[in-house]
Scaffold this motif. Structure first.
Motif, mmCIF file in Angstrom:
data_model
loop_
_atom_site.group_PDB
_atom_site.id
_atom_site.type_symbol
_atom_site.label_atom_id
_atom_site.label_comp_id
_atom_site.label_asym_id
_atom_site.label_seq_id
_atom_site.Cartn_x
_atom_site.Cartn_y
_atom_site.Cartn_z
ATOM 1 N N GLU A 130 13.664 -1.666 0.453
ATOM 2 C CA GLU A 130 14.673 -0.685 0.845
ATOM 3 C C GLU A 130 14.282 -0.066 2.177
ATOM 4 O O GLU A 130 13.097 0.035 2.506
ATOM 5 C CB GLU A 130 14.785 0.420 -0.208
ATOM 6 C CG GLU A 130 15.405 -0.038 -1.492
ATOM 7 C CD GLU A 130 15.572 1.096 -2.496
ATOM 8 O OE1 GLU A 130 16.224 0.849 -3.510
ATOM 9 O OE2 GLU A 130 15.060 2.209 -2.277
ATOM 10 N N SER A 131 15.303 0.344 2.930
ATOM 11 C CA SER A 131 15.018 1.054 4.168
ATOM 12 C C SER A 131 15.778 2.374 4.173
ATOM 13 O O SER A 131 16.887 2.471 3.642
ATOM 14 C CB SER A 131 15.389 0.213 5.400
ATOM 15 O OG SER A 131 16.778 0.085 5.516
ATOM 16 N N ALA A 132 15.144 3.369 4.740
ATOM 17 C CA ALA A 132 15.754 4.683 4.927
ATOM 18 C C ALA A 132 15.573 5.036 6.392
ATOM 19 O O ALA A 132 14.693 4.502 7.066
ATOM 20 C CB ALA A 132 15.061 5.714 4.034
ATOM 21 N N ARG A 133 16.415 5.891 6.885
ATOM 22 C CA ARG A 133 16.300 6.311 8.283
ATOM 23 C C ARG A 133 15.572 7.644 8.351
ATOM 24 O O ARG A 133 15.890 8.575 7.620
ATOM 25 C CB ARG A 133 17.682 6.425 8.930
ATOM 26 C CG ARG A 133 18.453 5.128 8.938
ATOM 27 C CD ARG A 133 17.748 4.096 9.763
ATOM 28 N NE ARG A 133 18.447 2.822 9.706
ATOM 29 C CZ ARG A 133 17.897 1.667 9.973
ATOM 30 N NH1 ARG A 133 16.638 1.597 10.320
ATOM 31 N NH2 ARG A 133 18.578 0.557 9.901
ATOM 32 N N VAL A 134 14.566 7.696 9.221
ATOM 33 C CA VAL A 134 13.742 8.898 9.376
ATOM 34 C C VAL A 134 13.607 9.238 10.850
ATOM 35 O O VAL A 134 13.943 8.438 11.727
ATOM 36 C CB VAL A 134 12.339 8.693 8.750
ATOM 37 C CG1 VAL A 134 12.437 8.466 7.250
ATOM 38 C CG2 VAL A 134 11.589 7.561 9.426
ATOM 39 N N THR A 135 13.089 10.427 11.113
ATOM 40 C CA THR A 135 12.762 10.845 12.478
ATOM 41 C C THR A 135 11.249 10.756 12.628
ATOM 42 O O THR A 135 10.504 11.226 11.769
ATOM 43 C CB THR A 135 13.241 12.282 12.743
ATOM 44 O OG1 THR A 135 14.669 12.309 12.606
ATOM 45 C CG2 THR A 135 12.859 12.757 14.133
ATOM 46 N N THR A 136 10.799 10.118 13.705
ATOM 47 C CA THR A 136 9.366 9.969 13.956
ATOM 48 C C THR A 136 9.032 10.498 15.342
ATOM 49 O O THR A 136 9.910 10.698 16.180
ATOM 50 C CB THR A 136 8.925 8.490 13.877
ATOM 51 O OG1 THR A 136 9.580 7.758 14.910
ATOM 52 C CG2 THR A 136 9.249 7.891 12.527
ATOM 53 N N VAL A 137 7.744 10.685 15.569
ATOM 54 C CA VAL A 137 7.240 11.077 16.890
ATOM 55 C C VAL A 137 6.290 9.976 17.330
ATOM 56 O O VAL A 137 5.370 9.610 16.600
ATOM 57 C CB VAL A 137 6.507 12.437 16.827
ATOM 58 C CG1 VAL A 137 5.942 12.801 18.199
ATOM 59 C CG2 VAL A 137 7.437 13.520 16.323
ATOM 60 N N ASP A 138 6.529 9.417 18.526
ATOM 61 C CA ASP A 138 5.687 8.313 18.992
ATOM 62 C C ASP A 138 4.386 8.823 19.600
ATOM 63 O O ASP A 138 4.132 10.038 19.648
ATOM 64 C CB ASP A 138 6.448 7.396 19.956
ATOM 65 C CG ASP A 138 6.806 8.045 21.276
ATOM 66 O OD1 ASP A 138 6.194 9.071 21.657
ATOM 67 O OD2 ASP A 138 7.695 7.521 21.967
ATOM 68 N N HIS A 157 0.820 -1.216 0.000
ATOM 69 C CA HIS A 157 0.000 0.000 0.000
ATOM 70 C C HIS A 157 0.855 1.268 0.000
ATOM 71 O O HIS A 157 0.618 2.194 -0.771
ATOM 72 C CB HIS A 157 -0.938 -0.020 1.208
ATOM 73 C CG HIS A 157 -1.827 1.155 1.314
ATOM 74 N ND1 HIS A 157 -2.827 1.424 0.407
ATOM 75 C CD2 HIS A 157 -1.860 2.158 2.216
ATOM 76 C CE1 HIS A 157 -3.428 2.550 0.749
ATOM 77 N NE2 HIS A 157 -2.865 3.011 1.841
ATOM 78 N N ARG A 158 1.871 1.304 0.884
ATOM 79 C CA ARG A 158 2.763 2.469 1.004
ATOM 80 C C ARG A 158 3.913 2.103 1.937
ATOM 81 O O ARG A 158 3.843 1.116 2.669
ATOM 82 C CB ARG A 158 2.013 3.685 1.544
ATOM 83 C CG ARG A 158 1.554 3.537 2.989
ATOM 84 C CD ARG A 158 0.995 4.841 3.540
ATOM 85 N NE ARG A 158 0.457 4.699 4.871
ATOM 86 C CZ ARG A 158 1.189 4.697 6.004
ATOM 87 N NH1 ARG A 158 2.496 4.821 5.959
ATOM 88 N NH2 ARG A 158 0.603 4.554 7.182
ATOM 89 N N PRO A 159 4.997 2.917 1.964
ATOM 90 C CA PRO A 159 6.075 2.669 2.931
ATOM 91 C C PRO A 159 5.568 2.824 4.371
ATOM 92 O O PRO A 159 4.654 3.611 4.635
ATOM 93 C CB PRO A 159 7.107 3.755 2.608
ATOM 94 C CG PRO A 159 6.818 4.130 1.186
ATOM 95 C CD PRO A 159 5.321 4.004 1.035
ATOM 96 N N HIS A 160 6.153 2.043 5.282
ATOM 97 C CA HIS A 160 5.804 2.116 6.705
ATOM 98 C C HIS A 160 7.088 2.118 7.532
ATOM 99 O O HIS A 160 8.072 1.489 7.159
ATOM 100 C CB HIS A 160 4.971 0.900 7.128
ATOM 101 C CG HIS A 160 3.539 1.000 6.751
ATOM 102 N ND1 HIS A 160 3.093 0.884 5.458
ATOM 103 C CD2 HIS A 160 2.434 1.209 7.503
ATOM 104 C CE1 HIS A 160 1.783 1.009 5.436
ATOM 105 N NE2 HIS A 160 1.349 1.210 6.659
ATOM 106 N N HIS A 161 7.033 2.793 8.682
ATOM 107 C CA HIS A 161 8.195 2.770 9.571
ATOM 108 C C HIS A 161 7.956 1.808 10.737
ATOM 109 O O HIS A 161 6.846 1.306 10.949
ATOM 110 C CB HIS A 161 8.597 4.175 10.043
ATOM 111 C CG HIS A 161 7.547 4.923 10.800
ATOM 112 N ND1 HIS A 161 7.156 4.590 12.069
ATOM 113 C CD2 HIS A 161 6.823 6.019 10.463
ATOM 114 C CE1 HIS A 161 6.245 5.431 12.495
ATOM 115 N NE2 HIS A 161 6.015 6.311 11.527
#
Length: 108
Positions: free
Chosen positions: A76-84, A45-49
């Motif tokens: 593929e994986s990329a590194r991102v900043t998330t807010v929990d 469906h879309r990328p998920h973290h």
């Protein structure tokens, strides 16, 4: 003495794709095949973290991604900043994207 771990192909269609038909009514299951099917459905469906995948019941997303990659999926994986959910920032969280499936198909 540690108990022996055995691999089972139960729940797999043999094509490298988790068998979705056997997953009815098992949405809370922690079985690996169920988690693989959940992960694959979401990545199609879309990328998920990592945090999103854990929220939907995939307890070890990196391990499940590796399982899919071993079956021929290109992820593929990329590194991102998330807010929990508590408002805390997390740096370097993996964002997984499905690039291609084992038979060369592009994700839908």
């Amino acid at each position: 003495m540690k108990p022996k771990k055995t691999k089972s192909s139960a729940g797999s269609s043999g094509t490298g794709t988790p068998k979705v038909s056997s997953l009815q009514g098992e949405s809370k299951s922690t079985a690996t095949e169920v988690q693989l099917a959940k992960l694959l459905a979401r990545l199609r469906h879309r990328p998920h973290h990592t945090h999103e995948l854990r929220q939907c019941g995939i307890s070890h997303p990196a391990g499940r991604v590796l399982n899919l990659m071993e079956r021929g999926f290109l992820i593929e994986s990329a590194r991102v900043t998330t807010v929990d959910s508590d408002g805390f920032q997390h740096h370097g969280v993996a964002l997984y994207s499905l690039i291609a499936e084992p038979n060369g198909q592009q994700p839908q």
